[in-house]
Motif scaffolding. Sequence first.
Motif, PDB file in Angstrom:
ATOM      1  N   ASP A  20       0.826  -1.207   0.000  1.00  8.86           N
ATOM      2  CA  ASP A  20       0.000   0.000   0.000  1.00  8.86           C
ATOM      3  C   ASP A  20       0.861   1.258   0.000  1.00  8.86           C
ATOM      4  N   ALA A  21       1.956   1.235   0.764  1.00  2.16           N
ATOM      5  CA  ALA A  21       2.834   2.401   0.824  1.00  2.16           C
ATOM      6  C   ALA A  21       3.513   2.639  -0.523  1.00  2.16           C
ATOM      7  N   LEU A  22       3.880   1.567  -1.210  1.00  2.00           N
ATOM      8  CA  LEU A  22       4.497   1.719  -2.529  1.00  2.00           C
ATOM      9  C   LEU A  22       3.515   2.342  -3.514  1.00  2.00           C
ATOM     10  N   LEU A  23       2.297   1.860  -3.538  1.00  2.00           N
ATOM     11  CA  LEU A  23       1.291   2.391  -4.459  1.00  2.00           C
ATOM     12  C   LEU A  23       0.979   3.851  -4.133  1.00  2.00           C
ATOM     13  N   ASP A  24       0.865   4.156  -2.850  1.00  2.00           N
ATOM     14  CA  ASP A  24       0.643   5.549  -2.453  1.00  2.00           C
ATOM     15  C   ASP A  24       1.830   6.412  -2.855  1.00  2.00           C
ATOM     16  N   GLY A  25       3.040   5.856  -2.731  1.00  2.00           N
ATOM     17  CA  GLY A  25       4.234   6.590  -3.120  1.00  2.00           C
ATOM     18  C   GLY A  25       4.261   6.897  -4.605  1.00  2.00           C
ATOM     19  N   ILE A  26       3.863   5.936  -5.420  1.00  2.00           N
ATOM     20  CA  ILE A  26       3.802   6.149  -6.868  1.00  2.00           C
ATOM     21  C   ILE A  26       2.818   7.268  -7.189  1.00  2.00           C
ATOM     22  N   ARG A  27       1.669   7.242  -6.548  1.00  2.00           N
ATOM     23  CA  ARG A  27       0.663   8.281  -6.800  1.00  2.00           C
ATOM     24  C   ARG A  27       1.170   9.659  -6.350  1.00  2.00           C
ATOM     25  N   THR A  28       1.838   9.697  -5.222  1.00  2.00           N
ATOM     26  CA  THR A  28       2.341  10.967  -4.696  1.00  2.00           C
ATOM     27  C   THR A  28       3.378  11.582  -5.625  1.00  2.00           C
ATOM     28  N   VAL A  29       4.354  10.781  -6.045  1.00  2.00           N
ATOM     29  CA  VAL A  29       5.417  11.291  -6.912  1.00  2.00           C
ATOM     30  C   VAL A  29       4.873  11.630  -8.297  1.00  2.00           C
ATOM     31  N   ALA A  30       3.980  10.812  -8.819  1.00  2.00           N
ATOM     32  CA  ALA A  30       3.396  11.090 -10.132  1.00  2.00           C
ATOM     33  C   ALA A  30       2.617  12.398 -10.122  1.00  2.00           C
ATOM     34  N   ALA A  31       2.107  12.783  -8.951  1.00  2.00           N
ATOM     35  CA  ALA A  31       1.350  14.035  -8.820  1.00  2.00           C
ATOM     36  C   ALA A  31       2.262  15.247  -8.679  1.00  2.00           C
ATOM     37  N   GLY A  32       3.586  15.009  -8.669  1.00  2.00           N
ATOM     38  CA  GLY A  32       4.527  16.121  -8.600  1.00  2.00           C
ATOM     39  C   GLY A  32       5.026  16.441  -7.212  1.00  2.00           C
ATOM     40  N   GLU A  33       4.677  15.615  -6.227  1.00  2.00           N
ATOM     41  CA  GLU A  33       5.148  15.840  -4.873  1.00  2.00           C
ATOM     42  C   GLU A  33       6.397  15.005  -4.614  1.00  2.00           C
ATOM     43  N   SER A  34       6.986  15.160  -3.417  1.00  2.00           N
ATOM     44  CA  SER A  34       8.181  14.405  -3.075  1.00  2.00           C
ATOM     45  C   SER A  34       7.881  13.410  -1.968  1.00  2.00           C
TER      46      SER A  34
END
Length: 237
Positions: free
Chosen positions: A112-126
């Motif tokens: 879940d953390a990996l998928l959330d991380g992908i979404r976060t970075v793809a949205a332009g955040e760090s």
Amino acid sequence: MTIRVLLADDQALLRATFRILIDSCDDMEVVAEATDGAEAVALARSHRPDLVLMDIRMPGTDGLAATAAVCADPDLSGTRVLILTTFEIDEYVARALRAGASGFLGKDVTADALLDGIRTVAAGESLLSPLAARSLITRFLASPAEGARLASPDDLAALTAREREVMAWVAEGHSNEEIAEKLFVSPLTVRTHVHRAMTKLGARDRAQLVVIAYQSGLAQAAPPPSDTRHRSGFSGD
């Protein structure tokens, strides 16, 4: 919108596991797989993914060199790099950020953390927790290697007072919501200030904005903690 992901890892089993996990989500898909850094760069240029999930240690061209090549390519300005590795030490995190990566995760991260991380970075955040960010700045980013400096104090003259204020809070690892509460404004207003500061300073993403804040002197590094190893965490908006 579907997040298009390129996997770059020399371990076939891990790539297969990541592909199954990512393709199981309605909002993302794996568009290609690379076994080394050179192939990752070539596939990124041909597929133009939204995000590259990049291992650091690969044969031939490693993930750091591949990250630098992807982030320096103007045709790939819309592609973000999320580093995923077993080597979770500050030096690798710092080098990854200098190369242009937008985030850094360990391979022991939960699904879940990996998928959330992908979404976060793809949205332009760090993807860096306040603890990890402060540790990195203290040890490496505040004293960049030759040619690695992203900004000087003079560059901050282009920012408004509120943009500098928001940028300083970002450098401390605070989310848009946390900054909004401190300044009594909306998260959307904070996000606008962040993006205006990024545009004026030529920062690729929020992670580079943090680096610039410390390198330019806007934020000051705290004394380093006694423990020399820190694990990265999450700080998204």
